[in-house]
Design an enzyme around this catalytic site. Structure first.
Site, PDB file in Angstrom:
ATOM      1  N   ASP A 232       0.856  -1.189   0.000  1.00 16.17           N
ATOM      2  CA  ASP A 232       0.000   0.000   0.000  1.00 16.17           C
ATOM      3  C   ASP A 232       0.889   1.236   0.000  1.00 16.17           C
ATOM      4  O   ASP A 232       2.086   1.149  -0.227  1.00 16.17           O
ATOM      5  CB  ASP A 232      -0.952  -0.018   1.212  1.00 16.17           C
ATOM      6  CG  ASP A 232      -0.177  -0.176   2.520  1.00 16.17           C
ATOM      7  OD1 ASP A 232       1.061   0.022   2.511  1.00 16.17           O
ATOM      8  OD2 ASP A 232      -0.805  -0.493   3.553  1.00 16.17           O
ATOM      9  N   ASP A 233       0.306   2.389   0.257  1.00 20.08           N
ATOM     10  CA  ASP A 233       1.082   3.625   0.187  1.00 20.08           C
ATOM     11  C   ASP A 233       1.742   3.941   1.523  1.00 20.08           C
ATOM     12  O   ASP A 233       1.530   4.999   2.110  1.00 20.08           O
ATOM     13  CB  ASP A 233       0.179   4.786  -0.250  1.00 20.08           C
ATOM     14  CG  ASP A 233      -0.298   4.575  -1.672  1.00 20.08           C
ATOM     15  OD1 ASP A 233       0.504   4.069  -2.470  1.00 20.08           O
ATOM     16  OD2 ASP A 233      -1.457   4.888  -1.969  1.00 20.08           O
TER      17      ASP A 233
END
Length: 693
Positions: A563-564
């Site tokens: 994910d980020d």
């Protein structure tokens, strides 16, 4: 669960030497030769295995099988070794991890009444360990140190607990702790736990803004800090940061009545500490006056123990909530087995208590086992890169647990810094925070551990409370860079994009099936976000947010965040947090942040910044953008690189294509892929042209 994931280890045990020849693998036995090839198997020595708590793959398989088939019996037996004022009800565990079946809910030992501080301290004193050293404290400067026995630690914890009760802190109240690595930090955690208060430790490297965000979210009764600390040669005025944070939070309607401040005289003086009468109180003026015994507040196993905020992929930090009973049993058990703990060990974990590692493996896990722990105030390369090994020799440390980023930074210096020290006391090494690359693993193993100390390369998260996939030293051969196999009670699965489990050799998304005692129970005040972030991506599973591959021998290899979130030196930093800090700069129109490989930190922060129309690029502006992030989040989140961006690569719907930015940042220009779907493909060439500006 299929026992397939250890099939080759099982078959090995049938061969005469217990190892035999394994295709394409060179067997290396601890203490006999140097680990060199990527596909080496590193075996524990016979001496190590014969003394180990788990000494063979078969013993592990039996224990793991029982933990899967009979979790209530397995964990119930272990829990019974601790003190419970009242035993739990009929069920050891009750859980729902499937959003399709209703709200996510995890409970372990519900109805059991206990106290983790009592189990860490009183239980050990009553068992005759009162005179055993609980903590050695090593100051920033070489000649500054102290120690506390279990009895002395208990007395100091009780004095603080009595003070907290006296000023109105009650069971369930939040207390924010913003302290460096003084013994007062674990003391503060244990004192809160003793009276049933919920501690929220904030790493003392976070900025005033970040601290204020956490204060506003959990609304603490009081905050504990110290006036200043020396980290290496630098003095950091922590009290000034707290003052600024309390100003910000009070403007938001959250005021804190008491700021208990420890006078850390080695860093600054009382005269030089800004003071607000009526709110600020010197720790040394009040706490030592209180009695050295304090009644325990008995709590339910599912009552909250602590809140710890962690970076999310959206800007707002998430308050991870851990409860008491399951967390206690899980941290104690993981510590014991993953480090093959013996009562004679002296253990040093270099992590700060501001992170989960300092909760589970500086304070709670070790103390629940009656261990002797080293707490170090300074930085590992001050005054020089030999400091770690000097400390190892000084306290005869036998278990050394650190982060790959520290290993990589010390690797860059002369090996003499290591070899000038004996290190003979070392028995087990450990690694935490991110996957350790094989070359760093081998340097750590060959040089630091003299090729004789197994490395517990642990995979786990703030959310999991304790180790999930980890070697058990002495039980099976290691592969440099692999976290190896799941801990008892843990069932990892690798799924594809659609959430289908993949068997055998594969790579995909790492999820966990079923709960384990150390799992977090919710995100404070936001159960919906808890479900959306962790349980909705793959219904029926806990989603770790990490990518993972499993090799043909069943070993797990972590490949990093999907994910980020960027992992810098073992600290999780949400790209959204850094982007919003950059975007708050008056001359920044837009920012996009990605992670790139960094030889010391694992990942570095690479920021693409679009300036307000008409603002020219300059070095001063670059510096001021970086300072903006330092001030809003903390120095550890400062971008390593600011890349000017006239525009950002976006899809027609306006989504930034980070995949393209990652390729540009890591200069993999031949791998940009299809850019025709971009709203303006010419942006890519402009970014490449500005790569070295």
């Amino acid at each position: 669960m299929s026992s397939n994931h250890l099939r080759h280890v099982e078959s090995m045990s049938l061969l005469p030497s217990g190892a035999g020849k394994i295709s394409q693998l060179n067997a290396v036995v601890l203490g006999e030769s140097i680990a060199s090839e990527e596909n080496d198997l590193v075996f524990p020595s016979k001496e190590f295995s014969s003394q180990a708590l788990v000494s063979s793959p078969q013993q592990y398989m039996e224990m793991h099988k029982r933990s899967m088939e009979d979790p209530a019996g397995f964990w119930g037996d272990i829990a019974s070794e601790f003190y419970w004022k009242q035993k739990w009800g009929d069920q050891v565990v009750s859980e729902n991890l499937d959003v399709r079946k209703g709200p996510i809910q995890i409970e372990w030992f519900k109805g059991g009444i206990t106290n983790i501080c009592y189990n860490c301290l009183d239980r050990n004193v009553e068992a005759g360990l009162g005179d055993k050293t609980a903590m050695y404290w090593e100051g920033n400067e070489r000649d500054v140190d102290a120690s506390l026995t279990y009895s002395e630690l208990l007395q100091q914890v009780c004095q603080l607990a009595n003070y907290l009760k006296d000023v109105g802190v009650k069971k369930g109240d939040a207390v924010v702790i913003y302290l460096p690595m003084l013994v007062e930090l674990p003391i503060a955690m244990l004192a809160c736990a003793r009276i049933g208060a919920v501690h929220s430790v904030v790493f003392a490297g976070f900025s005033a803004d970040s601290l204020a965000q956490r204060i506003i979210d959990c609304k603490p009764k009081l905050i504990l800090t110290c006036n200043a600390v020396k980290r290496g040669p630098k003095t950091i005025n922590l009290k000034a940061i707290v003052d600024a944070a309390l100003d910000i939070s009070s403007k938001d309607g959250v005021s804190v009545d008491i700021c208990l401040t420890y006078d850390n005289s080695s860093a600054t003086t009382r005269e030089d500490t800004k003071w607000q009468n009526g709110r600020d109180v010197w720790w040394q003026d009040v706490v030592p006056k209180y009695p050295t015994s304090c009644e325990v507040e008995w709590v339910d196993a599912e009552d909250p123990l602590f809140l710890l905020y962690t970076s999310g992929s959206t800007g707002k930090p998430k308050g991870v909530l851990h409860t008491t009973g399951g967390y206690m049993v899980y941290t104690a058990t993981t510590f014991k087995y993953a480090f093959d703990y013996k009562p004679t060990d002296v253990y040093w974990c270099t992590a700060d208590c501001g992170w989960i590692t300092g909760h589970s493996y500086v304070t709670y896990g070790p103390m629940l086992n009656g261990a002797t722990v080293v707490v170090f105030e300074g930085t590992p390369n001050y005054p020089d890169s030999g400091r770690c090994w000097e400390i190892v020799d000084k306290y005869k440390i036998s278990i050394f647990y650190t982060a790959p980023t520290l290993v990589r930074s010390l690797m860059r210096d002369d090996d003499k810094f290591v070899t000038n020290h004996s290190r003979k006391s070392l028995r087990v090494l450990g690694s935490v925070g991110e996957p350790i690359n094989p070359s760093a693993w081998r340097w750590f193993f060959n040089l630091v551990g003299d090729s004789r100390c197994p490395i517990s390369d642990t995979w786990w998260q703030t959310e999991t409370g304790g180790f999930m996939i980890t070697p058990l030293p002495g039980a099976w051969p290691q592969k440099p860079g692999s976290a190896t196999f799941p801990f008892f009670g843990v069932q990892p699965v690798i799924v594809d994009e659609k959430g289908n489990e993949i068997e055998g050799e594969c790579s995909g998304y790492l999820c966990v099936k079923g709960s384990w005692p150390g799992a977090f129970r919710t995100l404070f005040g936001d159960h919906e976000r808890y479900e959306t972030t962790y349980f909705k991506p793959f219904a029926g599973y806990y989603f770790s947010g990490d990518g993972c591959s499993r090799d043909k021998d069943g070993y797990y290899w972590l490949t990093g965040r999907v994910d980020d979130v960027i992992n810098v030196s073992g600290h999780r930093i949400g790209t959204a947090e850094v982007e919003s800090a950059l975007a708050s700069h008056p001359q920044c129109a837009e920012a996009a942040v990605v992670g790139v490989e960094h030889e010391v930190k694992g990942q570095g922060i690479y920021a693409f910044v679009t300036l307000v129309e008409g603002v020219p690029y300059s070095e001063e502006l670059r510096k001021s953008l970086i300072i903006m992030v330092r001030n809003q989040i903390g120095a550890f989140a400062a971008p390593d690189r600011v890349h000017w961006a006239p525009g950002l690569p976006k899809t027609r719907s306006g989504k930034i294509m980070r995949r393209i930015l990652r390729k540009i940042a890591s200069r993999q220009l031949e791998e940009l892929g299809d850019i025709s779907t971009l709203a303006d493909p010419s942006v890519v060439d402009q970014l490449i042209a500005l790569a070295d500006v």
